[in-house]
Design a protein around this motif. Structure first.
Motif, PDB file in Angstrom:
ATOM      1  N   PHE A  65      68.319  25.578  72.157  1.00 31.81           N
ATOM      2  CA  PHE A  65      67.801  26.830  71.579  1.00 31.81           C
ATOM      3  C   PHE A  65      68.531  27.994  72.247  1.00 31.81           C
ATOM      4  O   PHE A  65      68.370  28.230  73.449  1.00 31.81           O
ATOM      5  CB  PHE A  65      66.294  26.929  71.806  1.00 31.81           C
ATOM      6  N   ASP A  67      69.383  31.962  72.505  1.00 28.66           N
ATOM      7  CA  ASP A  67      69.060  33.368  72.255  1.00 28.66           C
ATOM      8  C   ASP A  67      70.403  34.096  72.129  1.00 28.66           C
ATOM      9  O   ASP A  67      71.049  34.411  73.131  1.00 28.66           O
ATOM     10  CB  ASP A  67      68.230  33.904  73.417  1.00 28.66           C
ATOM     11  N   TYR A 101      69.868  25.273  67.743  1.00 25.83           N
ATOM     12  CA  TYR A 101      69.464  26.483  67.044  1.00 25.83           C
ATOM     13  C   TYR A 101      70.135  27.704  67.680  1.00 25.83           C
ATOM     14  O   TYR A 101      70.217  27.815  68.899  1.00 25.83           O
ATOM     15  CB  TYR A 101      67.952  26.660  67.106  1.00 25.83           C
ATOM     16  N   TYR A 103      69.755  31.863  67.452  1.00 26.48           N
ATOM     17  CA  TYR A 103      68.884  32.942  66.964  1.00 26.48           C
ATOM     18  C   TYR A 103      69.568  34.286  67.174  1.00 26.48           C
ATOM     19  O   TYR A 103      70.025  34.596  68.278  1.00 26.48           O
ATOM     20  CB  TYR A 103      67.554  32.934  67.734  1.00 26.48           C
ATOM     21  N   THR A 104      69.594  35.099  66.112  1.00 29.79           N
ATOM     22  CA  THR A 104      70.255  36.400  66.258  1.00 29.79           C
ATOM     23  C   THR A 104      69.767  37.404  65.223  1.00 29.79           C
ATOM     24  O   THR A 104      69.350  37.031  64.123  1.00 29.79           O
ATOM     25  CB  THR A 104      71.787  36.243  66.132  1.00 29.79           C
ATOM     26  N   VAL A 128      69.238  30.969  62.810  1.00 33.42           N
ATOM     27  CA  VAL A 128      67.979  31.642  62.467  1.00 33.42           C
ATOM     28  C   VAL A 128      68.207  33.141  62.660  1.00 33.42           C
ATOM     29  O   VAL A 128      68.571  33.581  63.753  1.00 33.42           O
ATOM     30  CB  VAL A 128      66.822  31.169  63.356  1.00 33.42           C
ATOM     31  N   THR A 129      68.000  33.923  61.602  1.00 35.99           N
ATOM     32  CA  THR A 129      68.319  35.347  61.663  1.00 35.99           C
ATOM     33  C   THR A 129      67.105  36.223  61.353  1.00 35.99           C
ATOM     34  O   THR A 129      66.132  35.768  60.745  1.00 35.99           O
ATOM     35  CB  THR A 129      69.437  35.705  60.673  1.00 35.99           C
ATOM     36  N   LYS A 130      67.218  37.462  61.791  1.00 34.27           N
ATOM     37  CA  LYS A 130      66.208  38.480  61.481  1.00 34.27           C
ATOM     38  C   LYS A 130      66.939  39.808  61.377  1.00 34.27           C
ATOM     39  O   LYS A 130      67.870  40.080  62.140  1.00 34.27           O
ATOM     40  CB  LYS A 130      65.140  38.534  62.580  1.00 34.27           C
ATOM     41  N   LEU A 144      63.451  37.793  68.486  1.00 29.93           N
ATOM     42  CA  LEU A 144      63.216  36.468  67.930  1.00 29.93           C
ATOM     43  C   LEU A 144      62.497  35.538  68.914  1.00 29.93           C
ATOM     44  O   LEU A 144      62.549  34.315  68.776  1.00 29.93           O
ATOM     45  CB  LEU A 144      64.536  35.825  67.487  1.00 29.93           C
ATOM     46  N   GLU A 147      60.032  33.149  67.157  1.00 26.79           N
ATOM     47  CA  GLU A 147      60.711  32.064  66.446  1.00 26.79           C
ATOM     48  C   GLU A 147      61.206  30.985  67.419  1.00 26.79           C
ATOM     49  O   GLU A 147      61.067  29.778  67.155  1.00 26.79           O
ATOM     50  CB  GLU A 147      61.893  32.617  65.641  1.00 26.79           C
ATOM     51  N   ILE A 148      61.778  31.419  68.545  1.00 30.58           N
ATOM     52  CA  ILE A 148      62.249  30.465  69.544  1.00 30.58           C
ATOM     53  C   ILE A 148      61.086  29.652  70.097  1.00 30.58           C
ATOM     54  O   ILE A 148      61.159  28.418  70.204  1.00 30.58           O
ATOM     55  CB  ILE A 148      62.984  31.202  70.687  1.00 30.58           C
ATOM     56  N   ASP A 151      59.699  27.067  67.510  1.00 29.93           N
ATOM     57  CA  ASP A 151      60.611  25.939  67.308  1.00 29.93           C
ATOM     58  C   ASP A 151      60.633  25.020  68.528  1.00 29.93           C
ATOM     59  O   ASP A 151      60.694  23.788  68.389  1.00 29.93           O
ATOM     60  CB  ASP A 151      62.020  26.446  66.995  1.00 29.93           C
TER      61      ASP A 151
END
Length: 221
Positions: A65, A67, A101, A103-104, A128-130, A144, A147-148, A151
């Motif tokens: 995972f 970040d 994963y 995330y960004t 995984v985006t936002k 995020l 989300e992290i 998951d």
């Protein structure tokens, strides 16, 4: 009149002792952990240490995972351009990777970023985006952490080890919770940008600077 127990012959006494000894012996059960490559074949992982020797790394199941923002600033601080294929290989270290994963926050108008994320999704990462949120001071950020955390909690039951690339102290609680479930959690980040509480609850910590040479992108590649 007092009744005395009926004497038992030697054969009866021997059978009784054998039965009692069998009851006292623990029931041993060997659990084989299947290799998992797809979500359709996922089953919960058995308890820690069951089914294979501790040094059998090839059968250990891991999920990663990352970040993205935290890793980006750490790499920038180190003057490091990351080769993300090498990064997966370095973190997995011959273990069986279930998921990685990334995330960004995203800026839809940034074509370079869109190209990078497309490459990531085609080369072993679940992206995984936002959308980035702009603050009054002009800065942009997408948080995020939720989300992290979700998951990681969902994957804990399928894995032997979870690897978190982040120094964010807000993730301390979820890491601590997962370790109490008996799942090994490794944290990788730049020490100067990492919460002490996160390092304290992790089972193993790696300073990003110590693996810089293993994940550096080759010039021209």
């Amino acid at each position: 009149m007092q009744l005395l127990p009926r004497p038992q012959n030697d054969n009866q006494l021997s059978e009784k002792l054998d039965a009692e000894q069998r009851l006292e012996q623990p029931m041993l059960k060997v659990i084989e952990k299947p290799e998992i490559a797809t979500s359709s074949s996922m089953i919960p992982a058995p308890g820690p240490g069951l089914g294979y020797p501790e040094d059998s790394r090839l059968r250990q199941r891991v999920a990663i995972f990352i970040d993205g923002a935290n890793l980006f600033y750490a790499a920038m601080h180190l003057g490091l351009e990351i080769d993300y294929t090498k990064l997966l290989r370095c973190l997995t270290r011959e273990r069986h990777l279930l998921r990685a994963y990334f995330y960004t926050g995203v800026d839809r108008t940034n074509e370079k970023q869109q190209g990078f994320l497309l490459w990531m999704s085609r080369n072993g990462y679940r992206v995984v985006t936002k959308e980035l949120v702009q603050f009054p001071d002009g800065s942009k950020k997408a948080n995020l952490d939720v989300e992290i955390a979700i998951d990681m909690m969902n994957f804990a039951r399928y894995c032997d080890t979870l690897i978190l690339l982040s120094g964010d102290g807000d993730l301390t609680y979820v890491v601590d919770n997962i370790t109490y479930q008996g799942v090994h959690v490794e944290v990788v980040s730049l020490s100067s940008m990492t919460s002490e509480s996160l390092i304290r609850v992790a089972d193993f910590y790696t300073d990003l600077e110590n693996i810089k040479g293993e994940i550096q992108k080759e010039p021209g590649s």
